[in-house]
Structures are given as C-alpha cells and as structure tokens.
Design a protein around this motif. Structure first.
Motif, mmCIF file in Angstrom:
data_model
loop_
_atom_site.group_PDB
_atom_site.id
_atom_site.type_symbol
_atom_site.label_atom_id
_atom_site.label_comp_id
_atom_site.label_asym_id
_atom_site.label_seq_id
_atom_site.Cartn_x
_atom_site.Cartn_y
_atom_site.Cartn_z
ATOM 1 N N LEU B 12 55.276 13.379 37.072
ATOM 2 C CA LEU B 12 56.140 12.740 36.086
ATOM 3 C C LEU B 12 56.899 13.771 35.262
ATOM 4 O O LEU B 12 58.054 13.556 34.898
ATOM 5 N N HIS B 123 63.265 11.993 37.066
ATOM 6 C CA HIS B 123 62.082 11.733 36.240
ATOM 7 C C HIS B 123 61.918 10.227 36.011
ATOM 8 O O HIS B 123 60.835 9.667 36.187
ATOM 9 N N ALA B 124 63.026 9.573 35.635
ATOM 10 C CA ALA B 124 62.957 8.138 35.369
ATOM 11 C C ALA B 124 62.569 7.382 36.634
ATOM 12 O O ALA B 124 61.784 6.433 36.590
ATOM 13 N N ALA B 127 58.932 7.731 37.203
ATOM 14 C CA ALA B 127 58.185 6.917 36.240
ATOM 15 C C ALA B 127 58.261 5.440 36.605
ATOM 16 O O ALA B 127 57.292 4.699 36.442
ATOM 17 N N VAL B 128 59.422 5.019 37.113
ATOM 18 C CA VAL B 128 59.528 3.635 37.570
ATOM 19 C C VAL B 128 58.543 3.419 38.717
ATOM 20 O O VAL B 128 57.804 2.435 38.757
ATOM 21 N N SER B 131 54.956 3.300 37.442
ATOM 22 C CA SER B 131 54.707 2.563 36.210
ATOM 23 C C SER B 131 53.489 1.660 36.378
ATOM 24 O O SER B 131 53.258 1.091 37.432
ATOM 25 N N VAL B 136 56.461 -0.739 31.083
ATOM 26 C CA VAL B 136 56.798 0.652 31.375
ATOM 27 C C VAL B 136 57.908 0.695 32.422
ATOM 28 O O VAL B 136 58.848 1.488 32.335
ATOM 29 N N PHE B 140 61.617 2.600 31.819
ATOM 30 C CA PHE B 140 62.166 3.688 32.614
ATOM 31 C C PHE B 140 63.328 3.227 33.494
ATOM 32 O O PHE B 140 64.192 4.016 33.842
ATOM 33 N N TYR B 141 63.334 1.942 33.777
ATOM 34 C CA TYR B 141 64.502 1.360 34.438
ATOM 35 C C TYR B 141 65.740 1.574 33.567
ATOM 36 O O TYR B 141 66.796 1.984 34.041
ATOM 37 N N ILE B 143 66.010 3.851 31.125
ATOM 38 C CA ILE B 143 66.286 5.287 30.996
ATOM 39 C C ILE B 143 67.043 5.773 32.225
ATOM 40 O O ILE B 143 67.955 6.596 32.134
ATOM 41 N N LEU B 144 66.671 5.229 33.365
ATOM 42 C CA LEU B 144 67.388 5.587 34.594
ATOM 43 C C LEU B 144 68.869 5.222 34.469
ATOM 44 O O LEU B 144 69.753 6.008 34.830
ATOM 45 N N SER B 147 70.520 7.624 31.920
ATOM 46 C CA SER B 147 70.648 9.018 32.356
ATOM 47 C C SER B 147 71.683 9.170 33.462
ATOM 48 O O SER B 147 72.203 10.258 33.675
#
Lengths: 499, 484, 134
Positions: B12, B123-124, B127-128, B131, B136, B140-141, B143-144, B147
């Motif tokens: 991660l 990274h996102a 993490a997805v 998760s 979570v 991160f969805y 954040i993806l 980003s």
C-alpha cells in the motif's frame, strides 16, 4: 484553595471572563493588544469548557448558583453533558476564529476601531456561552440580546469594505429584536402559569398547572422567537445578508457558533421546559419543526446553487445545514437528538473552516469573493484553497470527513422513525448540495486564472487555525468515537427531563 | 520472508513513497525515473506475497482505525482483491518504464508532477484492491479519481481542461450521488460494510428493492463505464498515452468493474441475485453496451478513441459476468479483468509507441507502417487477438467461461451477443494491423527509435500468450471467490 | 367580575399596541419608522409584564405587618426594568445604524437603498471606497 475556587466557579468564569475583558478591549488603543485580550478570553473559555466537559462526561450535572442565591430565587447556570458539548464546540471554534481574526481584521477594519471590534467580539462570545448555560428563562433573554446587539455591531463593521453590511446589520437587529421580544412574551405567559422563571421549576410545575390556552400561546411565542435566532426557515431571511456582508472574521465566528447556541436553546425549550407536556411538543415538532427544517434544507440549498457571491452562497448553505440539525433534534428520539448534536459540532468545523478560507481569499483578492474573482484560485493560493477543499468535501459528506459521520447518523436516525419521505428528501437535498460545491470547486481548481491577473499572496497568519479546522474535519471523520459518544450522552441528558 | 502484515503495508505504501519522493528525486531525472519501476517491483513482490497467502486460504488484514461502530478503516484482501492487486502492481512496473520512454521521447512538460500523481493513482488502485470494506473502497475510489485529474489535464490545453471537467463531473457526480447512498443503504440495513464470502444481503433487504440498490451501485460506479455514463472514458483519452494505458485500460476502469464484482460477490451474494433475478436488467444493459460501443468503435479513426470504445465494450463483459451471477460467469468475469488488462495495455502501449516514434494518431494513416515498426505492430496483433479471444491467448479463457456461464443460466441470446461482439472486435482491432502490414504506404514519416516504448508492449504481448498456459494460478484464485 | 374586566382592557391595549408596532416594523419602508414600530412593539410587552404583576388594589411589596395587605408581584416589574434597558440599547443601536446608512446611501427609505445597492454593485470598483468606513 485557589484551584478549588476556580474549579467550582468554572461555569461563571466561562461567561464572566469574556464579558469583563470586553470593556478593557474597547479602550485599548493598540489593535494587537485588543486581539491578545480576545484570544486570552476565548482561550480561557475553551479551557473552562473542556474542564466542564470532562466533569460532565459521567452524567454529572453541575448546578451553579450565581451570587449564591438559591434557585428559583436566584439565577442558576446548569451544565450537563448536552450543554458542555455545545460549549466545547462553541468555545473551541470561537478560539480558532479569534486566532484567525488578527490578519483578517487588520485588513478589513480600521486600526482605531479594532479595540471596539474585539470588545463586541468578546461580548458576542460571552453572551452565547451564557445563553447555553443559564437555566433562567428571563436571563436567557438578556444573554440573547447581549450577543445579538454585539453581533449587529460586528456585522455593521463590515461597512468598511461594503456599505451593504449596514443594511444587513440593521435588518438583523430588527428581525432579531422582534424574535427576542416574541420569546419574552412567551416567557411572560409561562411565568403567569407557573409563577417561576427557573426552567427546572417551570418543567415540574407545567404538567399540573391548568395552563389552558395560555400554555399554547406561551409555548408558541417562545419557540417562534428562538426560531428567528436559530435562523430556521422561513425566519432565516436575516442570515444570508448578515453572514454575507459581515467582515470575514465575523462571518467565521457567527457561522461556526452563533446559531448553534440558539438551536441548543430550542432543544432545551422542547425537551426540558416542556418535558412535562409532551403532547404540545410532539405536535409542534412533527407538524411544524420537521417540515420547516426540511423546507430550510431545500431553500438554503437551492438558493446556494443560484448564488454567485461565495460568502452568501455558504451563508445560504448554512441555512440548509441548520435545517439538518433542526431535523435531527426534531425527531425527538435519542438517535435523532444525538445526530443533531453531532452535526452541531461537525457543522461548526465545516463552516468555520470554509469562512476562514474565504476570508483568506478576500484578503488576498482585495475584493469580494465571487465565482468570477476566485477563478483558478486553487493554483494561485494552493494552501488556503486545499483547506477549503477539505472542508467542502466534508460539507458534501464524503467518507473520512466529519460531514460523513453527521449524514450517516442523521440518516440512521430518520430511518429508525420510518419516515421514508423525509429520508428521500434529505438524500435529494444532499445530492443537490453537491451542485453548488461542484460549481465552486470547478471554478477554483479547473479553470485557469484570468490573464493578467495579479499574483495573489497567501496569508500565513490564518494557516494555523485554518488547517487545524481542516484537519479536524478529517480527524473527526476517522475517529468519530468522541463526538458520537458525547452526543449520545447529550441526548440522554436532554431527554432525561428536568433542567 | 516478510510477514503478511508487512507485505500489505509495503504494497500500500510503496507507491505512496514513490509519489512523495518523486519531487525530491527530480534533481536527477534518472533517479526520478528509476523510482517508478523500482517501486513497481517492490509493490509487485508484496502483491505476490499477499496473493499466495490468499491462495492458501488466508485473509490478510490490516487494521488502521475504528471510525464508529460497524465502520472501520481496514484493509482485508479477498481473492478478487488479490487478483486486482497483482494486475495493478505488475503492470505498473512496465507502465512506469514505458512512461519514462514516452514522456522523454515526447519531450512532455511537468514530468515530475506526472510521475508523482501516477504513483498516487497506483497507490489508490492498490488500496481499492485490498480494501476491507465498502467505505474504504469508496474513499480510495474517490482518491483514484482525484489523483488522475492532473494526469488527464496534463497538457493544460483548453481541450484537456474540458475533458478533465467532464471526467470529474461524471466520476465524482455519480459516486457521490449514487454510490455513496448505496453504501450507506447497505450499512443501514445490515450494520456492516465488510466483504463476506457468499454475500450477506439475502434476508436483510426486500428483494423488490434489490434491483434498485444494484442500480445505485452499477451507475454509481462511473468507472465501470456502463452506458449511458461512459462518456468520461473517451474524453480521458486526451491524457498522455501511459495514463490511458495503465489507468484507463487497467487501474481506473478495473477499479470500477472490480467494485461491481466485489459488491455482487461479497455483498449481494450471487445466489441472492440469481434467486431474485435482481440483476436481470443489468445483463441486458451490459449486453447493449457491449454491442453499442463496438459499433461506435468501428466509426473511430483515432487509435486511442477506438481503443477507448473497445475498453467500454470489454468492461461490460465483466459487468455482464457479474450480472449473470452464476459461479462460472463470475469466474470468467474475474479472469477477464486479468486478460483484458494484459491485452488492452499492450494495445495502448503500441498506440503510444506509434505516436512517439512516428507521430501518427489515426488508423487511416497507418497504411504500410507495419514494416517500419514491426515489433510494435506484432505486439498490437497479439494483444488484439487476446482481446478477441482466440487461443492460444489469455483472452480466450475468460470469454469461453463467460459464454458457458451465459448458457448455463439460460441467457442464450447473450451467447449471440458475445459472438457478434467478437466479430466486431476482429474487424476493428485487426484493421490497424492489416493496414500496417498489407497496404501500401500512404504517408512517409520519419520513424525515430525509442526502445523504452517498444519493449513494454512486446513484454505484455508475451504476457498475454503466457496467460493462456499459466491461467491456473488466477483460475484458482477466481474459484476461491465463489466458494463460500 | 370588575377585576376581570379591568384585567381585560389592559390586555386589549397590549394587543392593539403590539399589532400596531409589528405592522409598522413589517410594512413601513422608512427605517426610522420601522424603529419606532419596534419600540411600540416592545413597549406593549412591557405593559403586558407590568399588568401581569399588578394586583388590583395591591400596593408596593413592602411588609407592613398587616396580613390583609394585598401586594403586587414585584418580579415582573423588575424584569421589565431590564427589558427596558435592552429596548433602549436596541433603539440606540438601530438609530446609530440608520445614521450610518443615511451617510452611506443618502437615504433611509428601504426601496431606495435596495435600488442603490443594485446600481452600486454593478459599477463598484474592485477595492471599495471607504466613505462608510468612517
């Protein structure tokens, strides 16, 4: 024992310190000193509130008798889990707003007026604390007017940058005075029925007193008066202009804490004073307050969508958010009331941060922040704008922000009462709120700055409070245990009856 | 050997560390450009480690914080997550190498910013993949999405900005307005958001409401590009090709279908969906998307636009597998995540390689260019064959399993849809290759050689081939998904 | 009976005053007249409280040793002292604001002020002039 004396007098300190510092601040010729005074005043209040909170955490209820006069003859301050949570939120945000105020005030307010500005500031804060603690119905009116008159002064001081602030202040004064007078009329009726002004006494005497019509009238006037102060639709009309044209620092402070106190008082009218006559409270809550709250949510959100001035946009949004809080409280279930309290705290964090950041924009732009002037500001003032973005995401209720916790608990509370229509309306309004947030964020982050725009200088003086609030939005979104627990206690304390 | 805990932390955090270090490493471009591939290798090793543990029947967990009761910030790797993690991290190694070649060869500006956000996106995606619950996953969805915005608008032109606006408004809009309420709905009705084998919605929600909840998920996950919310994907093609390759053929879009598959398998439960028929409508909608986007793809002359519509079509294969909700269809869909990733990244790598080396973007300009760039066109050919589903290439497995699943569940029409779609695939994916090799040259261009953009597509093409023979590993993981 | 009637007519006056004041606050466009309306409105409440505490025939509440003496209730009267102070402060602040509004807008008529706001906000310079700052 000095320490013990301070401890037992904490409730009084919370009010007295800001009020006593105010006149000193008014005569101080140096703006910086006046600010330090305000900072000390709000800081002491914050510490006192934290101490009170830790004492009341175990369900302890502090009753403080002003001047050692036994209630019901003397005035009583009551601090229980509900009021201490409200106090911590208000004093904490009040302190941070004061911290941010220095630079914003230096830009927007003439130096020679600064002393008076901070005097009024301290009066507002002290008055609001008193409002939350007092258990005397008439004393409440006095605190109401202390804070209202002082906030009118603060709003009017926005005239230095925009003369419309004067009109906004005037309207707030008139509407607020009518509201406060309504409240006094209501207190008169209840006094006529019960012969007491102490809220606890009122509560215990009301069920047996044959109030008849006077009970309804008194209740109605008291509630109507506080609705005005809490800016609940449709008597919210003073709020958008007042927050919109007030100096940035004042918008921050008022948006974060002012209406919260009135909302808390409303909750106490419903669940403390009239605890013994649930039939009228239930009717009022389900037939009047809930529809008004939902109406406010929609009106505020839709007005915000059509508003181009950023400060006014988020003032409209406050009307909507106050609607969410009122809705939670009006559900009158433990879950609903704790949802209301959770949002009292979280909304203070959200709006405090948003208005602070807008203050930063206004200071850098030297002009009102509107959808036009903040074009591309994300890249021109990245530090301030990022904090703004975080608070905006929290307002939208994205997970891992405080706003999400609020929405989650509110939705759960609504679901518990099986009111699917309200649930649907809340969800729709929540989706609508994304619209105006999107509009702002799109302009800020996705559009290039206009050609030949001057370089904007960020304002490091507000970084500390601004980022504390912004990170607070994330912190309380990840570790919500504290606020959820405290809000649950608050609901228990309120519904437990008796003041 | 590192412990599972450490492996998860490494998987991660490694991309995040790369992202944070990139601006500091930028003093030497070599350091900065080496960080991506090295980070990729580290992440991939961690992902393999975790996937092996999952294959052994473990569920690696990483607990971060308790938000409120029933809500935790926690990572937990499901078999599906292990597969997606492997795909994202493994292809990142090659994509990172490739993007160095691409960005340098094209003399792009802001390469540091690009590399940093690229790593954040990976990274996102990791993490997805890993998760531990829907909350979570949702975070991160988002954040993806955020980003990738600077990557989509990398060129900073008006066109790129408009595309970025469309990209964000669709992806953020659908997720906040539809996906988030769906997540909250699940939490309210069950008190948990965890992923559990076999799902847990059965008996918790009214079967009549299940199609509505599923619709909130299907349309809330804009990244799955189901019609009519597919518009963002072609728009995102203004981004530099490494972004289109890794993110808009692998990480971002696969995060979308991954979410739908996860929800179907671990939240709804395929038995529940199959019994109630709640996903029937989704079968037809995804079938429609498969055909309609293939038709659109045929009309596109721009290589990347055609590949984008092909991606939309292929994503719907995966949604289709989830919607059929039978054991074999779900396994097919899962395998398709892997197979399509390898195939489609090859195609995008090739498109980018053609652009960097010859500055060609249109299919009609490719006539005769195959002889100039034989390796690139050969890789394109193999990638295309894999996506069409011709043995001995990886894509044939997943398509085969999807077809079997469709027939098993009685969707005979779907069999026809899949067949027709394959025919269309043959036409629009092989046209560039046939033009390149069999048509006389219409345009003489100067071809400069950049090995860093040629080697990755060749490797991924070989990978597509290998996946046919070594499918067992992924098939075993996919089988674990449906055994509760 | 007589007491009741006597009790009623002062309440009737209170209501008349209250409605007059409230009407002025809402309907008058002139800011000064609004302020006057507000004062009348508040005064009506003062009278209401004072009537509440007054017993017919009652005297000032000073103990004189005679158990038959009727006393008026002093508490509402004291409260109203406070309320009067608040009312005076409100009026003073309102009038001060009106003065400043008159300086800034050249009018105390609400419709003219609103019109002035509109025209001003269209042609306003970026950095506001500070005629109103002092």
């Amino acid at each position: 024992m000095m320490g013990a004396a301070i401890l037992t007098n904490l409730p009084a300190l919370l009010v007295v310190v800001p009020l006593l510092l105010a006149p000193f601040s008014a005569v101080l010729p140096i703006a910086g000193l006046a600010w330090v005074l305000a900072l000390v005043g709000t800081g002491i209040s914050f510490l006192a509130a934290l101490m009170l909170q830790s004492v009341t955490e175990n369900g302890v209820r502090i009753s403080y008798h002003l001047g050692n006069w036994e209630p019901p003859w003397g005035i009583e301050f009551v601090v229980d889990s509900a009021s201490s949570l409200t106090l911590v939120v208000m004093s904490g945000l009040g302190f941070l707003a004061t911290l941010a105020a220095r630079r914003l005030v230096a830009i927007e307010i003439a130096d020679k007026d600064s002393g008076k500005f901070y005097a009024a500031w301290l009066l507002v804060v002290g008055g609001l604390f008193g409002l939350v603690m007092t258990a005397d119905a008439f004393n409440l009116f006095v605190f109401l007017e202390i804070s209202a008159l002082a906030s009118v002064i603060l709003i009017g001081m926005g005239a230095g940058t925009d003369r419309r602030a004067l009109v906004a202040g005037y309207h707030y004064l008139v509407i607020g005075a009518v509201g406060a007078t309504f409240y006094v009329i209501g207190v008169g009726f209840i006094y006529a029925i019960t012969g007491t002004l102490n809220m606890g006494d009122m509560a215990s005497r009301l069920p047996d007193a044959a109030g008849g019509a006077a009970l309804y009238v008194g209740f109605g006037f008291m509630v109507a008066g506080m609705l005005v102060k809490a800016a609940i639709f449709p008597v919210h009309i003073w709020l958008p202009a007042a927050y919109g044209y007030a100096p940035s620092a004042v918008s921050t402070m008022l948006a974060a804490i002012a209406t919260k106190a009135a909302l808390y008082v409303l909750a106490r009218i419903f669940f403390t004073i009239f605890a013994g006559t649930p039939e009228i409270v239930d009717i009022a809550l389900s037939n009047i307050i809930v529809p008004l709250a939902v109406g406010g949510i929609f009106v505020g959100t839709i007005m915000a969508i059509y508003e181009a001035d950023i400060k006014k946009m988020f003032a409209h949004s406050s009307v909507a958010q106050i609607g969410y809080i009122a809705l939670g409280l009006a559900l009158a279930t433990p879950a609903g009331i704790s949802a209301g309290f959770i949002h009292i705290g979280n909304h203070a964090l959200i709006k405090g941060g948003i208005f602070m950041a807008i203050g930063g924009f206004v200071a850098a732009l030297g002009a009102r922040a509107s959808l036009e002037t903040i074009t591309g500001i994300g890249r021109r003032m990245p530090i301030t704008a990022t904090a703004f973005l975080i608070c905006g995401l929290s307002l939208a209720g994205l997970p891992l922000t405080a706003g999400f916790i609020s929405k989650l608990y509110l939705v759960r509370a609504i679901l518990e009462t099986d009111s699917y229509v309200i649930l649907a309306l809340v969800l729709i309004s929540s989706a609508l709120s994304v619209v105006y947030l999107w509009k702002v964020m799109e302009v800020m982050w996705m559009q290039p700055a206009p050609a030949r725009s001057p370089k904007l200088v960020e304002n490091p003086a507000i970084y500390l409070p601004l980022w504390m609030v912004a990170l607070g939005n994330i912190w309380f979104g990840i570790d919500a245990g504290w606020i959820v627990g405290a809000a649950r206690l608050a609901a228990t304390a309120l519904l437990g009856g008796g003041a | 050997m590192m412990s599972l805990h450490t492996a998860m932390l490494v998987g991660l955090l490694a991309p995040l560390v790369v992202a944070i270090l990139t601006p500091f490493l930028a003093v030497r471009h070599v350091w900065r450009d080496a960080a991506g591939p090295i980070g990729g290798v580290i992440t991939f090793i961690a992902a393999v480690h975790v996937a092996l543990a999952v294959l052994d029947g473990e569920t690696p967990r990483l607990f971060v914080a308790q938000i409120a009761e029933g809500l935790a910030l926690e990572f937990a790797v499901t078999p599906l997550g292990a597969i997606f993690g492997l795909v994202a991290s493994g292809l990142w190694i090659l994509a990172a190498l490739y993007s160095v070649g691409y960005m340098r060869g094209n003399h792009e500006k802001h390469q540091t910013r690009f590399a940093a956000f690229y790593a954040v996106a990976v990274h996102a995606a990791m993490a997805v993949a890993w998760s531990g619950n829907l909350l979570v996953l949702f975070v991160f969805y988002e954040i993806l999405t955020f980003s990738t915005y600077p990557l989509v608008t990398h060129k900073e032109s008006a066109l790129a900005r408009n595309a970025g606006r469309l990209y964000m408004s669709i992806l953020v809009g659908t997720s906040v307005v539809l996906l988030l309420p769906a997540v909250v709905w699940v939490w309210l009705s069950t008190g948990t958001l965890d992923f559990r084998p076999g799902g847990y919605l059965a008996g918790q929600i009214d079967p009549a409401m299940a199609p509505i909840l599923l619709a909130l998920f299907a349309f809330g996950v804009g990244k799955a590009a189901l019609m009519p919310i597919h518009r963002w994907l072609p728009a995102a093609m203004v981004a530099p090709t490494p972004v289109s390759a890794l993110l808009h053929a692998v990480a971002v879009v696969k995060a979308g279908v991954f979410t739908i598959l996860t929800v179907v398998v671990y939240v709804f439960g395929i038995d529940f969906l199959a019994e109630t028929g709640a996903a029937d409508w989704l079968v037809w909608l995804s079938a429609f998307t498969i055909l309609a986007s293939s038709m659109v793809a045929i009309t596109k002359d721009d290589i990347k636009a055609r590949l984008a519509y092909s991606t939309i079509s292929q994503l719907s294969y995966i949604v289709l597998g989830a919607a059929i909700a039978s054991s074999i269809a779900v396994q097919g869909a899962t395998l398709h995540i892997v197979m399509h990733a390898a195939g489609k990244i090859t195609l995008f790598f090739c498109a980018g390689a053609i652009y960097v080396q010859a500055h060609l973007t249109k299919i009609s300009e490719l006539d005769g260019q195959g002889r100039e760039m034989p390796w690139v066109f050969a890789a394109f050919f193999i990638g295309a064959l894999s996506i069409i589903g011709i043995p001995p290439l990886g894509g044939s497995w997943s398509k085969f399993m999807l077809m079997v699943g469709a027939v098993d569940s009685g969707y005979l029409v779907i069999l026809g849809v899949l067949g027709l779609s394959s025919l269309l695939n043959v036409y629009y994916l092989l046209e560039p290759v046939s033009r390149g090799f069999f048509r006389p040259k219409v345009k003489t261009v100067e071809v400069t050689s950049h090995p860093l953009v040629v080697i990755p597509p060749v490797l991924t093409a070989i990978l597509s081939l290998l996946l046919f023979f070594y499918v067992d590993f992924f098939a075993a993981l996919a089988k674990l998904m449906v055994i509760s | 009976m007589i007491e009741q009637l006597a009790g009623s007519w002062n309440y009737i006056i209170v209501i008349i005053l209250m409605m007059t004041g409230l009407f002025m606050v809402i309907a008058r466009a002139n800011l000064v007249k609004k302020m006057i309306g507000l004062s009348i409105f508040q005064t009506s409440v003062f009278i209401f409280y004072i009537s509440l505490g007054k017993m017919a025939g009652g005297t000032a509440p000073i103990l004189d040793g005679n158990p038959d003496t009727l006393y008026s209730n002093p508490l509402p009267h004291v409260l109203i002292l406070t309320a009067i102070v608040v009312g005076v402060a409100t009026t003073a602040l309102g009038l001060a604001l009106i003065l400043r509004i008159n300086e800034a807008f050249g009018s105390v008529e609400e419709d003219e002020i609103i019109a002035a706001k509109a025209s001003q906000s269209l042609a306003r310079p970026k950095r506001p002039t500070s005629e109103a700052a002092e």
